[in-house]
Enzyme design. Structure first.
Site, PDB file in Angstrom:
ATOM      1  N   PRO A 169       0.793  -1.243   0.000  1.00 48.85           N
ATOM      2  CA  PRO A 169       0.000   0.000   0.000  1.00 48.85           C
ATOM      3  C   PRO A 169       0.816   1.278   0.000  1.00 48.85           C
ATOM      4  O   PRO A 169       0.816   2.051   0.968  1.00 48.85           O
ATOM      5  CB  PRO A 169      -0.832  -0.135   1.283  1.00 48.85           C
ATOM      6  CG  PRO A 169       0.056  -0.912   2.207  1.00 48.85           C
ATOM      7  CD  PRO A 169       0.802  -1.892   1.326  1.00 48.85           C
ATOM      8  N   CYS A 170       1.470   1.569  -1.121  1.00 40.25           N
ATOM      9  CA  CYS A 170       2.246   2.804  -1.222  1.00 40.25           C
ATOM     10  C   CYS A 170       1.351   4.035  -1.137  1.00 40.25           C
ATOM     11  O   CYS A 170       1.823   5.134  -0.809  1.00 40.25           O
ATOM     12  CB  CYS A 170       3.058   2.808  -2.515  1.00 40.25           C
ATOM     13  SG  CYS A 170       2.108   2.492  -4.010  1.00 40.25           S
ATOM     14  N   HIS A 171       0.059   3.880  -1.406  1.00 41.09           N
ATOM     15  CA  HIS A 171      -0.857   5.028  -1.333  1.00 41.09           C
ATOM     16  C   HIS A 171      -1.064   5.507   0.097  1.00 41.09           C
ATOM     17  O   HIS A 171      -1.607   6.594   0.309  1.00 41.09           O
ATOM     18  CB  HIS A 171      -2.209   4.659  -1.959  1.00 41.09           C
ATOM     19  CG  HIS A 171      -2.893   3.502  -1.301  1.00 41.09           C
ATOM     20  ND1 HIS A 171      -2.562   2.189  -1.573  1.00 41.09           N
ATOM     21  CD2 HIS A 171      -3.875   3.456  -0.373  1.00 41.09           C
ATOM     22  CE1 HIS A 171      -3.321   1.390  -0.843  1.00 41.09           C
ATOM     23  NE2 HIS A 171      -4.128   2.127  -0.105  1.00 41.09           N
TER      24      HIS A 171
END
Length: 295
Positions: free
Chosen positions: A255-257
């Site tokens: 989950p880079c977001h």
């Protein structure tokens, strides 16, 4: 030419496109506070049908989703989760272990495999409709190696990017093989699944350390780049951390977001800031207790 798999339910695909259009409108016009009638018109549905479908998918009402798109909300999340990575480590959320409401086991490629650029691997890929736009999912026998969003409806851009990352691999279009991964990533099946979802991670040692840190950020939470740098033991490496976050090949699952600026500004997402805002709002809706979500 790649295409959305004809085996996908055309009704579900139309619903995904309708919700995606409404989400884009929400993200683009959140400061104008669009109402239910306006959003339903964008989605091409009656207000009643739209409200029910949106709430079923997002876990919260369109009005509540709109509230989660604001800068103030991002700042509140940062303040509440300043030590979230440390807490995750304390409870054992590291390495091949639980990733929030998904189960993920990670395997890194060896240096020799990394240099081989996928030689000897067969990668099965499929393009799937989601409320965030078409998503390309690719997997090997050892695990999921790619998840990205396509800007073009036929997915040509996403496929070219994936193929460039694995130039020596054999690519096989097989949406049936990748559909279960898309269902887990975007919660179509309503459950986390009973078996670990394996990821095959191809990157430098530093990148893999950053991606493993991202896996420890709980769904519905956000952290700063500084938080990630501290979590990997390199507190001054914010710029390098930012570069590694941007190179994440398996979005949503890694989950880079969930990484934003310390000021609360949401920016620098590989697939566009509007999509990043929408992903965060969606996750926060699912992370809320049911009584709060119904408000």
């Amino acid at each position: 030419m790649p295409c959305l798999n004809p085996a996908e339910d055309p009704v579900d695909a139309r619903r995904h496109r309708a919700i995606a259009a409404a989400i884009r409108h929400l993200v683009d016009h959140w400061q104008d506070q669009p109402g239910l009638d306006e959003l339903a018109a964008v989605a091409g549905m009656s207000p009643f049908h739209f409200q029910r479908l949106f709430t079923q998918w997002a876990g919260i009402s369109p009005k509540r989703f709109l509230q989660f798109l604001t800068l103030d909300n991002a700042k509140r999340l940062l303040a509440a989760n300043q030590s979230v990575l440390d807490v995750a480590l304390d409870v054992g959320l590291s390495g091949p272990s639980r990733l929030h409401d998904l189960f993920v086991a990670c395997e890194a490629m060896t240096p020799g495999e990394y240099k081989a650029l996928g030689g000897g691997l067969t990668i099965r890929w499929g393009l799937h409709p989601t409320p965030f736009g078409p998503s390309l999912v690719a997997a090997t026998e050892r695990g999921v190696c790619w998840l990205s969003f396509a800007e073009e409806e036929d997915g040509r851009d996403a496929l070219a990017e994936m193929a460039a990352a694995w130039p020596a691999a054999r690519l096989v279009e097989d949406a049936d093989a990748t559909r279960p991964v898309a269902a887990r990533a975007f919660r179509w099946d309503g459950s986390a699944g009973s078996e670990p979802l394996r990821l095959l991670m191809k990157g430098t040692n530093f990148q893999i350390k950053v991606w493993e840190a991202l896996l420890r950020i709980p769904s519905g939470a956000v952290v700063s780049y500084e938080d990630v740098a501290r979590a990997i033991g390199q507190p001054t490496a914010m710029r390098a951390v930012g570069a590694a976050v941007g190179r994440n090949p398996v979005c949503v699952l890694i989950p880079c977001h969930r990484v934003i600026q310390k000021s609360g500004i949401i920016h620098n997402y590989r697939y566009g800031v509007p999509r990043k805002r929408a992903l965060l709002a969606w996750e926060q809706g699912h992370a809320m207790p049911e009584d709060e979500a119904a408000a």
